[in-house]
Design a protein around this motif. Structure first.
Motif, PDB file in Angstrom:
ATOM      1  N   CYS A  87       9.314   1.746   1.497  1.00 37.42           N
ATOM      2  CA  CYS A  87       9.270   2.308   2.862  1.00 37.42           C
ATOM      3  C   CYS A  87      10.533   1.964   3.638  1.00 37.42           C
ATOM      4  O   CYS A  87      11.056   2.814   4.376  1.00 37.42           O
ATOM      5  N   ALA A  88      11.037   0.753   3.486  1.00 39.33           N
ATOM      6  CA  ALA A  88      12.266   0.368   4.183  1.00 39.33           C
ATOM      7  C   ALA A  88      13.450   1.184   3.668  1.00 39.33           C
ATOM      8  O   ALA A  88      14.308   1.623   4.444  1.00 39.33           O
ATOM      9  N   TYR A  89      13.499   1.422   2.361  1.00 39.26           N
ATOM     10  CA  TYR A  89      14.577   2.230   1.792  1.00 39.26           C
ATOM     11  C   TYR A  89      14.502   3.675   2.277  1.00 39.26           C
ATOM     12  O   TYR A  89      15.514   4.259   2.673  1.00 39.26           O
ATOM     13  N   LEU A  90      13.301   4.241   2.255  1.00 41.34           N
ATOM     14  CA  LEU A  90      13.145   5.629   2.694  1.00 41.34           C
ATOM     15  C   LEU A  90      13.432   5.793   4.176  1.00 41.34           C
ATOM     16  O   LEU A  90      13.959   6.828   4.599  1.00 41.34           O
ATOM     17  N   ARG A  91      13.099   4.786   4.976  1.00 40.33           N
ATOM     18  CA  ARG A  91      13.404   4.879   6.404  1.00 40.33           C
ATOM     19  C   ARG A  91      14.910   4.821   6.627  1.00 40.33           C
ATOM     20  O   ARG A  91      15.446   5.454   7.533  1.00 40.33           O
ATOM     21  N   GLY A  92      15.621   4.073   5.790  1.00 39.35           N
ATOM     22  CA  GLY A  92      17.077   4.043   5.891  1.00 39.35           C
ATOM     23  C   GLY A  92      17.719   5.372   5.519  1.00 39.35           C
ATOM     24  O   GLY A  92      18.725   5.779   6.096  1.00 39.35           O
ATOM     25  N   MET A  93      17.109   6.061   4.549  1.00 38.73           N
ATOM     26  CA  MET A  93      17.644   7.338   4.103  1.00 38.73           C
ATOM     27  C   MET A  93      17.221   8.489   5.026  1.00 38.73           C
ATOM     28  O   MET A  93      18.017   9.378   5.320  1.00 38.73           O
ATOM     29  N   PHE A  94      15.962   8.485   5.453  1.00 31.61           N
ATOM     30  CA  PHE A  94      15.402   9.565   6.266  1.00 31.61           C
ATOM     31  C   PHE A  94      14.673   8.981   7.484  1.00 31.61           C
ATOM     32  O   PHE A  94      13.447   8.953   7.522  1.00 31.61           O
ATOM     33  N   PRO A  95      15.413   8.521   8.495  1.00 33.98           N
ATOM     34  CA  PRO A  95      14.745   7.850   9.622  1.00 33.98           C
ATOM     35  C   PRO A  95      13.834   8.759  10.445  1.00 33.98           C
ATOM     36  O   PRO A  95      12.801   8.314  10.934  1.00 33.98           O
ATOM     37  N   ARG A  96      14.168  10.013  10.580  1.00 29.24           N
ATOM     38  CA  ARG A  96      13.340  10.913  11.399  1.00 29.24           C
ATOM     39  C   ARG A  96      11.974  11.172  10.768  1.00 29.24           C
ATOM     40  O   ARG A  96      10.990  11.353  11.477  1.00 29.24           O
ATOM     41  N   VAL A  97      11.918  11.190   9.459  1.00 28.82           N
ATOM     42  CA  VAL A  97      10.645  11.439   8.783  1.00 28.82           C
ATOM     43  C   VAL A  97       9.684  10.288   9.037  1.00 28.82           C
ATOM     44  O   VAL A  97       8.501  10.494   9.331  1.00 28.82           O
ATOM     45  N   MET A  98      10.173   9.062   8.933  1.00 24.40           N
ATOM     46  CA  MET A  98       9.305   7.901   9.138  1.00 24.40           C
ATOM     47  C   MET A  98       8.948   7.717  10.605  1.00 24.40           C
ATOM     48  O   MET A  98       7.837   7.288  10.909  1.00 24.40           O
ATOM     49  N   ASP A  99       9.866   8.010  11.505  1.00 21.23           N
ATOM     50  CA  ASP A  99       9.612   7.771  12.925  1.00 21.23           C
ATOM     51  C   ASP A  99       8.596   8.747  13.520  1.00 21.23           C
ATOM     52  O   ASP A  99       8.051   8.490  14.582  1.00 21.23           O
TER      53      ASP A  99
END
Length: 72
Positions: free
Chosen positions: A22-34
């Motif tokens: 999850c931390a890696y994906l948020r770094g790559m795609f922050p808008r999707v996680m936010d």
């Protein structure tokens, strides 16, 4: 065959992998996680926050888990 829910070491491994992913994906795609700060999918956002804020502890836990898996 045991499930990860009944084996403590497997449960910890799954949780660490979830936090790191999850931390890696948020770094790559922050808008999707936010977008998912509330609701059922907020678990992934919370895991990403844990991975970001406690990254030294998470990385130390990953190293410790890797050593335990290799030794046992």
């Amino acid at each position: 065959m045991m499930s990860a829910l009944f084996n403590f070491q497997s449960l910890l491994t799954v949780i660490l992998l979830l936090i790191c992913t999850c931390a890696y994906l948020r770094g790559m795609f922050p808008r999707v996680m936010d977008k998912y700060k509330t609701g059922m999918l907020s678990v992934f956002w919370k895991c990403a926050r844990i991975g970001e804020r406690l990254s030294p502890w998470v990385s130390l836990s990953c190293i410790t888990m890797a050593i335990c898996v290799v030794v046992w």
